[in-house]
Enzyme design. Structure first.
Site, mmCIF file in Angstrom:
data_model
loop_
_atom_site.group_PDB
_atom_site.id
_atom_site.type_symbol
_atom_site.label_atom_id
_atom_site.label_comp_id
_atom_site.label_asym_id
_atom_site.label_seq_id
_atom_site.Cartn_x
_atom_site.Cartn_y
_atom_site.Cartn_z
ATOM 1 N N SER A 139 0.847 -1.199 0.000
ATOM 2 C CA SER A 139 0.000 0.000 0.000
ATOM 3 C C SER A 139 0.883 1.250 0.000
ATOM 4 C CB SER A 139 -0.868 0.003 1.266
ATOM 5 O OG SER A 139 -1.449 1.265 1.466
ATOM 6 N N TYR A 152 -0.670 0.134 10.372
ATOM 7 C CA TYR A 152 -0.944 -0.517 9.077
ATOM 8 C C TYR A 152 0.209 -0.256 8.110
ATOM 9 C CZ TYR A 152 -3.463 -1.224 4.597
ATOM 10 O OH TYR A 152 -3.862 -1.631 3.348
HETATM 11 N N1 LIG Z 1 -9.052 -1.089 -0.012
HETATM 12 C C1 LIG Z 1 -8.010 -0.279 -0.080
HETATM 13 O O1 LIG Z 1 -8.154 0.968 -0.142
HETATM 14 C C2 LIG Z 1 -6.614 -0.847 -0.131
HETATM 15 C C3 LIG Z 1 -5.554 0.001 -0.473
HETATM 16 C C4 LIG Z 1 -4.258 -0.515 -0.503
HETATM 17 C C5 LIG Z 1 -4.041 -1.835 -0.198
HETATM 18 N N2 LIG Z 1 -5.092 -2.652 0.146
HETATM 19 C C6 LIG Z 1 -4.799 -4.026 0.474
HETATM 20 O O2 LIG Z 1 -5.451 -4.865 -0.465
HETATM 21 C C7 LIG Z 1 -5.688 -6.141 0.130
HETATM 22 C C8 LIG Z 1 -7.122 -6.568 -0.133
HETATM 23 O O3 LIG Z 1 -7.995 -5.705 0.596
HETATM 24 P P1 LIG Z 1 -9.452 -5.299 0.092
HETATM 25 O O4 LIG Z 1 -9.446 -3.832 -0.062
HETATM 26 O O5 LIG Z 1 -9.849 -6.159 -1.043
HETATM 27 O O6 LIG Z 1 -10.309 -5.570 1.398
HETATM 28 P P2 LIG Z 1 -11.334 -6.728 1.811
HETATM 29 O O7 LIG Z 1 -12.321 -6.963 0.718
HETATM 30 O O8 LIG Z 1 -11.823 -6.333 3.157
HETATM 31 O O9 LIG Z 1 -10.404 -8.012 1.887
HETATM 32 C C9 LIG Z 1 -9.567 -8.323 2.970
HETATM 33 C C10 LIG Z 1 -9.473 -9.811 2.978
HETATM 34 O O10 LIG Z 1 -8.487 -10.253 3.907
HETATM 35 C C11 LIG Z 1 -8.987 -11.426 4.512
HETATM 36 N N3 LIG Z 1 -8.316 -11.683 5.776
HETATM 37 C C12 LIG Z 1 -8.111 -10.835 6.799
HETATM 38 N N4 LIG Z 1 -7.466 -11.464 7.795
HETATM 39 C C13 LIG Z 1 -7.270 -12.745 7.381
HETATM 40 C C14 LIG Z 1 -6.664 -13.872 7.961
HETATM 41 N N5 LIG Z 1 -6.119 -13.835 9.193
HETATM 42 N N6 LIG Z 1 -6.629 -15.033 7.263
HETATM 43 C C15 LIG Z 1 -7.175 -15.098 6.030
HETATM 44 N N7 LIG Z 1 -7.777 -14.060 5.421
HETATM 45 C C16 LIG Z 1 -7.817 -12.893 6.091
HETATM 46 C C17 LIG Z 1 -10.460 -11.134 4.709
HETATM 47 O O11 LIG Z 1 -11.128 -12.356 4.925
HETATM 48 P P3 LIG Z 1 -12.599 -12.408 5.595
HETATM 49 O O12 LIG Z 1 -13.522 -12.123 4.455
HETATM 50 O O13 LIG Z 1 -12.678 -13.805 6.082
HETATM 51 O O14 LIG Z 1 -12.628 -11.370 6.671
HETATM 52 C C18 LIG Z 1 -10.788 -10.489 3.372
HETATM 53 O O15 LIG Z 1 -11.070 -11.459 2.403
HETATM 54 C C19 LIG Z 1 -5.319 -5.999 1.609
HETATM 55 O O16 LIG Z 1 -4.013 -6.533 1.815
HETATM 56 C C20 LIG Z 1 -5.296 -4.502 1.814
HETATM 57 O O17 LIG Z 1 -4.451 -4.124 2.884
HETATM 58 C C21 LIG Z 1 -6.373 -2.189 0.174
#
Ligand SMILES: NC(=O)c1ccc[n+]([C@@H]2O[C@H](COP(=O)([O-])OP(=O)(O)OC[C@H]3O[C@@H](n4cnc5c(N)ncnc54)[C@H](OP(=O)(O)O)[C@@H]3O)[C@@H](O)[C@H]2O)c1
Length: 246
Positions: A139, A152
């Site tokens: 990120s 984070y």
């Molecule tokens: N959204 C943003 O603005 C953004 C920006 C930069 C980077 N990112 C990164 O992109 C990635 C995907 O995020 P997203 O935005 O798509 O959010 P999201 O839809 O909330 O996805 C997060 C995922 O992580 C899973 N997770 C969390 N803890 C876990 C664990 N202990 N074991 C297995 N799975 C786990 C969650 O599973 P559950 O469904 O079971 O909870 C969920 O599927 C993340 O690494 C995030 O930090 C996001």
């Protein structure tokens, strides 16, 4: 040849948007996640969209002793992978992390420690295979610590530096390692935030990730303008930066 794709954190909105694009091209996928019902629903969706084969594996990424078993089984199922995406993550409550080291470390375990632990056997396997691409979600928050989310950010920085070293190591074996750096993406992780002009959809970000996984290199900012936003943010002198509210 049909593409074989391994996705860890496959229930993530960004990961699923990427999986849909690959499914439409007939990929074979192994989806790894911690929520059995959500995994099954995601797998069904990908089958309907054209995936040649979808398997699921249950793993809480924090359960590092189980990593080897799950990774071994996934590689055995498809005889290797052409592409791996590591997408799981949590957005910790920053004030709670300031009040409690345990809370800070719990999120660090999920966002950094588990990712490093997973990258290790995956990298070793692709290195032996001498082919493939590994893409890992970092990120822009990992590039400069900000008062509002440095716990984070610190974890994402650890992931980015680890991936950078891995990229250099695996280049000799013909394996590409991508550090994915999406800006603000409208997903369940960011559901509570007010949205504005800088926000992107998971589909928009997945299109960039898809292209990068096919031919990109190094750190991939998505949407593209985050490269320039971060260049600006990194260039702000520290004395000025400490007085800013970002
Ligand atoms: N959204 C943003 O603005 C953004 C920006 C930069 C980077 N990112 C990164 O992109 C990635 C995907 O995020 P997203 O935005 O798509 O959010 P999201 O839809 O909330 O996805 C997060 C995922 O992580 C899973 N997770 C969390 N803890 C876990 C664990 N202990 N074991 C297995 N799975 C786990 C969650 O599973 P559950 O469904 O079971 O909870 C969920 O599927 C993340 O690494 C995030 O930090 C996001």
């Amino acid at each position: 040849m049909t593409e074989r794709l391994l996705i860890i954190g496959a229930t993530s909105a960004i990961a699923h948007a990427l999986a849909r694009r690959r499914a439409a091209r007939g990929a074979r996928l192994v989806l790894v996640g911690r929520n059995e019902a959500a995994l099954a629903a995601h797998a069904d969706d990908l089958r309907v969209r054209g995936a040649a084969e979808v398997r699921t594996a249950l793993l809480d990424a924090d359960d590092t002793p189980r990593h080897a078993e799950v990774i071994d089984a996934a590689f055995a199922a498809f005889g290797g992978f052409d592409a791996v995406l590591i997408a799981h993550g949590v957005l910790p409550d920053q004030p709670a992390c300031e009040a409690s080291a345990a809370a800070a470390l719990a999120s660090f375990d999920t966002n950094a420690r588990s990712v490093l632990a997973l990258l290790t056997p995956i990298a070793n396997r692709l290195e032996r295979q001498r082919s493939g691409v590994i893409a890992v979600l970092s990120s822009p928050a990992g590039e400069r610590g900000r008062a509002s989310n440095y716990v984070y950010g610190a974890a994402k920085a650890a992931v980015a530096v680890f991936a950078s070293g891995l990229r250099q190591r695996l280049a000799r074996s013909g394996v590409r390692v991508l550090t994915l750096s999406p800006g603000f993406v409208d997903t369940p992780m960011t559901a509570a935030f007010p949205k504005g002009a800088l926000w992107a959809t998971p589909e928009r970000v997945a299109a960039d990730i898809d292209a990068a996984m096919r031919g990109g290199f190094g750190t991939v900012y998505t949407p593209w303008f985050w490269r320039w936003i971060m260049l600006l943010i990194r260039s702000i002198p520290e004395r000025l930066f400490v007085r800013m509210k970002l």
